[in-house]
Design a protein around this motif. Structure first.
Motif, short mmCIF file in Angstrom:
data_model
loop_
_atom_site.label_atom_id
_atom_site.label_comp_id
_atom_site.label_asym_id
_atom_site.label_seq_id
_atom_site.Cartn_x
_atom_site.Cartn_y
_atom_site.Cartn_z
N LEU A 1 0.82 -1.22 0.00
CA LEU A 1 0.00 0.00 0.00
C LEU A 1 0.85 1.27 0.00
O LEU A 1 0.30 2.36 -0.09
CB LEU A 1 -0.92 0.02 1.22
CG LEU A 1 -2.21 -0.78 1.15
CD1 LEU A 1 -1.98 -2.27 1.32
CD2 LEU A 1 -3.22 -0.30 2.20
N ALA B 1 -10.41 -0.82 -1.99
CA ALA B 1 -9.36 -1.19 -2.94
C ALA B 1 -9.38 -2.66 -3.31
O ALA B 1 -8.42 -3.17 -3.90
CB ALA B 1 -7.99 -0.82 -2.36
N ALA C 1 -11.97 1.67 -5.98
CA ALA C 1 -10.91 2.04 -6.93
C ALA C 1 -11.21 1.49 -8.31
O ALA C 1 -10.93 2.13 -9.33
CB ALA C 1 -9.56 1.52 -6.44
N HIS D 1 -8.46 -3.58 -6.81
CA HIS D 1 -7.24 -2.91 -7.28
C HIS D 1 -5.99 -3.54 -6.66
O HIS D 1 -5.02 -3.86 -7.36
CB HIS D 1 -7.32 -1.42 -6.94
CG HIS D 1 -6.19 -0.60 -7.48
ND1 HIS D 1 -6.38 0.59 -8.17
CD2 HIS D 1 -4.85 -0.76 -7.43
CE1 HIS D 1 -5.20 1.09 -8.51
NE2 HIS D 1 -4.27 0.28 -8.06
N LEU D 2 -6.04 -3.72 -5.35
CA LEU D 2 -4.86 -4.17 -4.61
C LEU D 2 -4.49 -5.60 -5.01
O LEU D 2 -5.27 -6.52 -4.87
CB LEU D 2 -5.14 -4.10 -3.11
CG LEU D 2 -3.92 -4.17 -2.19
CD1 LEU D 2 -3.02 -2.96 -2.41
CD2 LEU D 2 -4.35 -4.26 -0.73
N PHE E 1 -0.49 0.19 -5.98
CA PHE E 1 -1.43 1.00 -5.20
C PHE E 1 -0.63 1.82 -4.21
O PHE E 1 0.36 1.34 -3.65
CB PHE E 1 -2.42 0.08 -4.47
CG PHE E 1 -3.50 0.81 -3.72
CD1 PHE E 1 -4.56 1.36 -4.40
CD2 PHE E 1 -3.46 0.92 -2.34
CE1 PHE E 1 -5.57 2.02 -3.71
CE2 PHE E 1 -4.46 1.56 -1.65
CZ PHE E 1 -5.52 2.12 -2.34
N ASP E 2 -1.06 3.06 -3.97
CA ASP E 2 -0.24 3.97 -3.16
C ASP E 2 -1.15 4.88 -2.34
O ASP E 2 -1.76 5.81 -2.88
CB ASP E 2 0.66 4.80 -4.07
CG ASP E 2 1.74 5.58 -3.32
OD1 ASP E 2 1.49 5.97 -2.18
OD2 ASP E 2 2.82 5.81 -3.90
N SER F 1 -2.35 8.83 -3.39
CA SER F 1 -3.78 9.12 -3.52
C SER F 1 -4.29 10.04 -2.42
O SER F 1 -5.41 10.53 -2.50
CB SER F 1 -4.59 7.82 -3.49
OG SER F 1 -4.52 7.22 -2.20
N ARG G 1 -11.97 1.77 -13.75
CA ARG G 1 -10.92 2.19 -12.82
C ARG G 1 -10.92 3.71 -12.71
O ARG G 1 -10.97 4.41 -13.73
CB ARG G 1 -9.58 1.68 -13.33
CG ARG G 1 -8.36 2.16 -12.55
CD ARG G 1 -7.13 1.63 -13.26
NE ARG G 1 -5.90 2.32 -12.87
CZ ARG G 1 -4.78 2.28 -13.56
NH1 ARG G 1 -4.72 1.58 -14.68
NH2 ARG G 1 -3.72 2.92 -13.13
#
Length: 377
Positions: A66, A181, A152, A184-185, A190-191, A195, A160
């Motif tokens: 993350l 997430a 996400a 997505h994750l 992913f950050d 974000s 997306r």
């Protein structure tokens, strides 16, 4: 990438395109669980401290996945719904407050906010079927908006969203930003810092290739003390393990959201699965998934009557591709694929395919042939 294929030894003829639902485990996760089970049979909890070392490695892997500032920001939770509930029932709401979501959310990211109606909280649902869905979501954030909560990646269409644009907009409007997430994750980098989100959560059983019953909850450090706790127990204490202490306080870290005994069995499996994703590298995972989505997209586009429901813009998709066939009921198409060992689901407007980085070419080619077969019947 081919060096990791021996991690996935699925049944002969199986065509698995359902990672957006529940993913198969890699071999190393099964090995970790088997070893843990055997240890329990032979030794019980004699080596419990070693189990906690594995749990700590899991927190560290999740922190890196993350890009969280610290493992203190990571809570191990039962699932995404639990983490969303920690936010929904932890914040101090006032009658008239508003929450903005989309009109395409999975029930977990809708029901939890609608459950606040008795407190006078209003949920605003925004259509994403516009040229600029981020602008539409932010435009709905008015002076009474406390929080924007968004997936996400949308579970049905695979849309997306631009999380950095949403995070920046929320910061400018003084609106809290919560990201579901789960789609997505594990599929794309992913950050949480890029974000600028305040909260993020995901389960381990989809793109993270882990078991059900264990997920992750990220909570920005400054907000942890602001979330009212609703679950209490020995594990969430600052002085955890000091059983003779008569005074107590919640842990300063995100462990404050973990009330009781940890899911050690789940930790063994998920830590092993995440070790695989780290070895491959999330940039490479994302690239490989994107290639397989293009492969499916191009193949479906060549089939008469195939209609795509997922954006063709690479920036607007992750690992989900949704489609339907003109003149063929989605239920009939799903049954046809199921009978031929294609594992997928019927969601929203069509059939949802979701390959992972390791999905072999034969799975995609054979699946496309089966769709084409039904289209010409």
């Amino acid at each position: 990438m081919s060096t990791f294929l021996d991690e996935f030894t699925q049944a002969p003829g199986l065509r698995y395109l359902n990672h957006a639902a529940v993913a198969p485990w890699p071999k190393r996760a099964a090995t970790a669980v088997t070893r843990f089970a055997q240890e329990n049979v032979l030794l019980g909890a004699r080596d419990y401290p070693d189990w906690m070392i594995v749990e700590q490695r899991l927190r560290e892997r999740l922190m890196r996945l993350l890009n969280a500032p610290s493992t203190d920001d990571i809570a191990l939770v039962k699932n995404t719904s639990e983490a969303l509930s920690f936010v929904a029932f932890g914040l101090d709401w006032k009658s008239g407050d508003q929450i903005v979501i989309s009109d395409e959310e999975f029930p977990s990211n809708r029901i939890v906010w609608e459950a606040l109606k008795p407190q006078g909280v209003e949920v605003i649902q925004v259509s994403l079927k516009v040229d600029d869905p981020e602008a539409a979501l932010l435009a709905a954030c008015g002076p009474r908006t406390r929080l924007l909560s968004i997936s996400a990646v949308q579970f049905a269409t695979g849309l997306r969203l631009d999380l950095e644009a949403l995070g920046k907009g929320c910061q400018q409007r003084n609106v809290l930003f919560c990201i579901d997430a789960i789609q997505h994750l594990g599929a794309l980098p992913f950050d949480v810092q890029a974000s600028q989100c305040d909260f993020a959560m995901a389960d381990g059983h989809k793109w993270l290739l882990g078991p059900e019953g264990l997920g992750v909850f990220y909570c920005r450090a400054q907000l942890r003390p602001q979330l009212k706790l609703s679950e209490f127990g020995w594990h969430m204490l600052e002085h955890m393990g000091d059983y003779n202490r008569t005074t107590w306080e919640p842990a300063l870290s995100a462990r404050r959201f973990e009330c009781g005994s940890p899911n050690v069995l789940g930790s063994m499996a998920l830590e092993a699965s995440l070790s695989l994703l780290e070895e491959v590298g999330m940039d490479q995972v994302g690239k490989a998934i994107a290639e397989r989505i293009v492969w499916l997209e191009e193949g479906l586009s060549s089939i008469p009557g195939a209609r795509l429901h997922t954006s063709k813009d690479p920036a607007r998709r992750a690992g989900i591709l949704s489609f339907s066939l003109d003149g063929v009921e989605n239920s009939a198409l799903f049954e046809h694929l199921k009978q031929h060992q294609v594992v997928c689901v019927q969601r929203g407007p069509g059939i949802r395919f979701s390959p992972h980085f390791y999905t072999e070419s034969r799975v995609i080619d054979e699946t496309l042939a089966l769709v084409r077969e039904l289209a010409v019947l």
